[in-house]
Scaffold this active site. Structure first.
Site, PDB file in Angstrom:
ATOM      1  N   GLU A 174       0.757  -1.348   0.051  1.00 42.72           N
ATOM      2  CA  GLU A 174       0.035   0.078   0.027  1.00 42.72           C
ATOM      3  C   GLU A 174       0.849   1.226  -0.019  1.00 42.72           C
ATOM      4  O   GLU A 174       0.576   2.172   0.830  1.00 42.72           O
ATOM      5  CB  GLU A 174      -0.947   0.149   0.968  1.00 42.72           C
ATOM      6  CG  GLU A 174      -1.850  -1.241   1.079  1.00 42.72           C
ATOM      7  CD  GLU A 174      -3.191  -1.233   2.212  1.00 42.72           C
ATOM      8  OE1 GLU A 174      -3.078  -0.325   3.108  1.00 42.72           O
ATOM      9  OE2 GLU A 174      -4.198  -1.846   1.972  1.00 42.72           O
ATOM     10  N   GLU A 293      -5.552  -8.389  -0.454  1.00 38.29           N
ATOM     11  CA  GLU A 293      -6.118  -8.194   1.098  1.00 38.29           C
ATOM     12  C   GLU A 293      -7.616  -7.855   0.450  1.00 38.29           C
ATOM     13  O   GLU A 293      -7.970  -6.939  -0.096  1.00 38.29           O
ATOM     14  CB  GLU A 293      -5.750  -7.015   1.623  1.00 38.29           C
ATOM     15  CG  GLU A 293      -4.243  -7.110   2.328  1.00 38.29           C
ATOM     16  CD  GLU A 293      -3.998  -5.753   3.264  1.00 38.29           C
ATOM     17  OE1 GLU A 293      -4.729  -5.308   3.747  1.00 38.29           O
ATOM     18  OE2 GLU A 293      -2.670  -5.632   3.317  1.00 38.29           O
TER      19      GLU A 293
HETATM   20  O1  AHR Z   1      -5.050  -5.970   7.044  1.00 43.94           O
HETATM   21  C1  AHR Z   1      -4.994  -4.816   7.773  1.00 43.94           C
HETATM   22  C2  AHR Z   1      -4.323  -3.961   7.164  1.00 43.94           C
HETATM   23  O2  AHR Z   1      -4.994  -3.441   6.127  1.00 43.94           O
HETATM   24  C3  AHR Z   1      -2.774  -3.977   6.390  1.00 43.94           C
HETATM   25  O3  AHR Z   1      -1.760  -3.853   7.339  1.00 43.94           O
HETATM   26  C4  AHR Z   1      -2.797  -2.877   5.465  1.00 43.94           C
HETATM   27  O4  AHR Z   1      -1.942  -3.243   4.426  1.00 43.94           O
HETATM   28  C5  AHR Z   1      -4.299  -2.620   5.125  1.00 43.94           C
HETATM   29  O5  AHR Z   1      -4.533  -1.022   5.170  1.00 43.94           O
END
Ligand code: AHR
Length: 502
Positions: A174, A293
């Site tokens: 990210e 994610e």
């Molecule tokens: O999954 C939790 C968090 O969400 C992770 O660390 C990040 O990559 C995202 O913003």
């Protein structure tokens, strides 16, 4: 009362082979995912290395093919060297992603050992926040080079003669997000990711590399970020990442259940950007997508300032109810419907942090509602996805139009002579009659019709009531020649397994 829907399943309408890595997950050094989740020396089920046996058992049952590690936001400040070598010499670090104290008792080698026990590959992430090319290439050398160099020999001196041979690596996490340690513009990141990718591949040419896409489609730089990053990295990366989380914090269930339409749209948009750059570069190479994610996440936004450098404080321990499980089910269907483009995906996360599995420190483990659709898809959703041809009544919600009440897809497992239909009925009050026309398969038989349902959409499994929402096999799908009829109860997740002639 019930409403009607129809699905045509034809073995010649092949969409794609499912890459098993579609059922991946994620464990970050965050909250109690590592410490108290997979690792808790002294726990009654822990092995000699401190790995909780109950957690391993629950994770093995999910057949998780790949697990992303060690972050997440955590990786952007992580010095991997702090997590290797004799445990007693490892330093405690102030961890700036979540404002905790990291003890470094679990690091790369322990996670590799644990993943082997779990039956999972590791998807490693390198720090492109505070660090760069050098730390990344050294880590590849430490993990994957057989011997005869400083970093590979250091690994051997740490007791790991054989290289870990991690194949899949994320180039940061990210990096577009202002919350990220060392956040970057698309040009800054694209240049760094490209040069890092080159060096990592020069150490180990077999690596598969994932470049960071936007941290969400709502980012103001979304799409432009993807285009710029790919323009700068195209020849040296294989995947682009997508991250997305959903919640019903506004209490609008009909709208929440349509979240997977957003996932569909997100995937299609990112694929379009990848193909735009492909066309621009006149390249033959196709970039695949890694949805590394995704999940329902309700407690987002905890402030760093609330932390006081604690060690593994509980963080983001969302309690998932039936409606959350339905959204997870719809998202799994969305991933399958895009199996031609999405080759990896990680439900975030696996244990204790926005997770299907929960534990108590020193105490028991229990399975959340979301565990079940994830497990069903991972076990039965392997093979070839067949094009979903669906007729269903539709509704409009606050953010979506034409939301089909039936969300469904089928997967053909040729080796097993099985077709599995995964289906969600989004209707909150009425059952949905489903007719599946399996015209090309001849006569079929129903093996099992599993349903996850509950009269209360808010029902959840908790430490004190761990079996409140459980799937049952009392679904009444029935076959008649090459047709199957089933009643999908209001607000339910369904898995209909069929024996077919090859
Ligand atoms: O999954 C939790 C968090 O969400 C992770 O660390 C990040 O990559 C995202 O913003």
């Amino acid at each position: 009362m019930s409403i009607q829907s129809k699905m045509i399943v034809d073995k010649d309408f092949k969409l794609a082979e499912v890459d098993p890595r579609l059922y991946g997950s994620f464990i970050e050094h965050l909250g109690r995912a590592v410490y108290g989740g997979i690792y808790e020396p002294g726990h009654p089920t822990a092995d000699a290395n401190g790995f909780r046996g109950d957690a391993l058992q629950a994770i093995r049952a999910l057949r998780v093919p790949i697990i992303r590690y060690p972050g997440g936001n955590f990786v952007s400040g992580y010095n991997w060297e702090d997590g290797v070598g004799p445990k007693e010499n490892r330093k405690r670090s102030l961890e700036l992603a979540w404002w905790t104290t990291e003890t470094n008792q679990v690091g790369t080698n322990e996670f590799a050992d644990w993943a082997k026990l779990a039956g999972s590959e590791v998807m490693m992430a390198v720090n492109l926040g505070t660090r760069g090319i050098d730390a990344a290439r050294n880590l590849v050398e430490y993990c994957n080079h057989p011997s005869g160099s400083y970093w590979s020999d250091l690994r051997i001196s740490h007791g790991y003669q054989a290289p870990h041979n991690f194949r899949t690596w994320c180039l940061g996490n990210e990096m577009d997000g202002p919350w990220q340690i060392g956040a970057k513009t698309a040009v800054e990141y694209g240049r760094l990711a490209n040069e890092t990718a080159k060096a990592m591949r020069w150490v180990d040419p077999s690596l598969e590399l994932v470049a960071c896409g936007s941290s969400g489609s709502s980012m103001s730089t979304f799409a432009e970020w993807e285009a710029t990053v790919l323009d700068l990295t195209y020849d040296n990366v294989d995947f682009l990442s997508l991250h997305t989380y959903y919640n019903n914090n506004n209490g609008d269930t009909a709208n929440f259940l349509a979240s997977s339409l957003d996932m569909d749209q997100f995937i299609d948009s990112v694929a379009a950007v990848c193909d735009y750059i492909k066309a621009k570069k006149k390249s033959k190479k196709k970039i695949y997508l890694s949805l590394d994610e995704w999940n329902v996440w309700k407690t987002q936004g905890t402030s760093r300032a609330q932390q006081h450098w604690e060690i593994a404080p509980p963080e983001f321990e969302d309690v998932y109810n039936l409606e959350d499980a339905l959204v997870v089910g719809c998202c799994l269907i969305s991933l399958l419907k895009h199996a031609d483009r999405v080759k990896m995906a990680c439900i975030a996360q696996l244990i204790n942090v926005i997770a299907p599995i929960m534990t108590e420190n020193g105490g028991p483990l229990w399975l959340q509602t979301t565990y079940y659709p994830y497990m069903h898809a991972s076990i039965y959703g392997r093979g070839t996805v067949l094009h979903p041809l669906i007729t269903s009544p539709k509704y409009d919600s606050k953010d979506f139009t034409d939301v089909p009440y039936l969300e469904a897809v089928s997967v053909y497992n040729e080796e097993m002579n099985e077709v599995t239909v995964f289906a969600v009925n989004r209707h909150l009050r009425e059952g949905l009659e489903l007719t599946v026309d399996l015209r090309s398969f001849g006569t079929v038989e129903v093996i099992q019709h599993t349903i996850l349902e509950h009269e209360d959409l808010q029902a959840a499994n908790t430490r004190s009531n761990p079996a409140n929402v459980l799937p049952h096999n009392r679904g009444k799908a029935a076959a008649d020649g090459g047709r199957v009829s089933a009643l999908l109860p209001a607000a339910s997740w369904n898995v209909i397994r069929l024996r077919v002639n090859g």
